[in-house]
Scaffold this motif. Sequence first.
Motif, mmCIF file in Angstrom:
data_model
loop_
_atom_site.group_PDB
_atom_site.id
_atom_site.type_symbol
_atom_site.label_atom_id
_atom_site.label_comp_id
_atom_site.label_asym_id
_atom_site.label_seq_id
_atom_site.Cartn_x
_atom_site.Cartn_y
_atom_site.Cartn_z
ATOM 1 N N LEU A 4 0.825 -1.207 0.000
ATOM 2 C CA LEU A 4 0.000 0.000 0.000
ATOM 3 C C LEU A 4 0.863 1.262 0.000
ATOM 4 N N LYS A 9 -1.381 4.073 -1.660
ATOM 5 C CA LYS A 9 -2.787 3.866 -1.305
ATOM 6 C C LYS A 9 -2.991 3.593 0.181
ATOM 7 N N GLU A 12 -6.098 4.924 1.877
ATOM 8 C CA GLU A 12 -7.374 4.320 1.484
ATOM 9 C C GLU A 12 -7.747 3.144 2.378
ATOM 10 N N ARG A 13 -6.762 2.525 3.010
ATOM 11 C CA ARG A 13 -6.997 1.301 3.782
ATOM 12 C C ARG A 13 -6.698 1.412 5.272
#
Length: 108
Positions: A4, A9, A12-13
């Motif tokens: 990630l 990203k 996003e998580r």
Amino acid sequence: VKELLKEGKITERVIPPSQVMSFLPAVSVSEKDALQIHNGQAIIMEDLPEEEGRKVRVLARRGGGLVAVGEIHQEKACFVVRPLRVFHDVIFTKNPLYGKDTEHSYIQ
């Protein structure tokens, strides 16, 4: 998590620590104070709208990263915020963790 981070990203998580601790009132601090509290030292703050013994999030004014969770203590005519737990929240900030602002402000 490494994947990630590589892909950009992570936000996003994973919830940023400053949001996870959002149930605590926040104090935004200057670069100088952020470095001081990040190193485990207390910082002096005037006109803090919280009471003695209250726990607060300490956020870097520039970038908004969570520097620490601290506790407010009153000493003579000023308030002191002492770090209880120090964090490194830099991967969740868009700007450098510690900016050049020299003012304090209170964030709801």
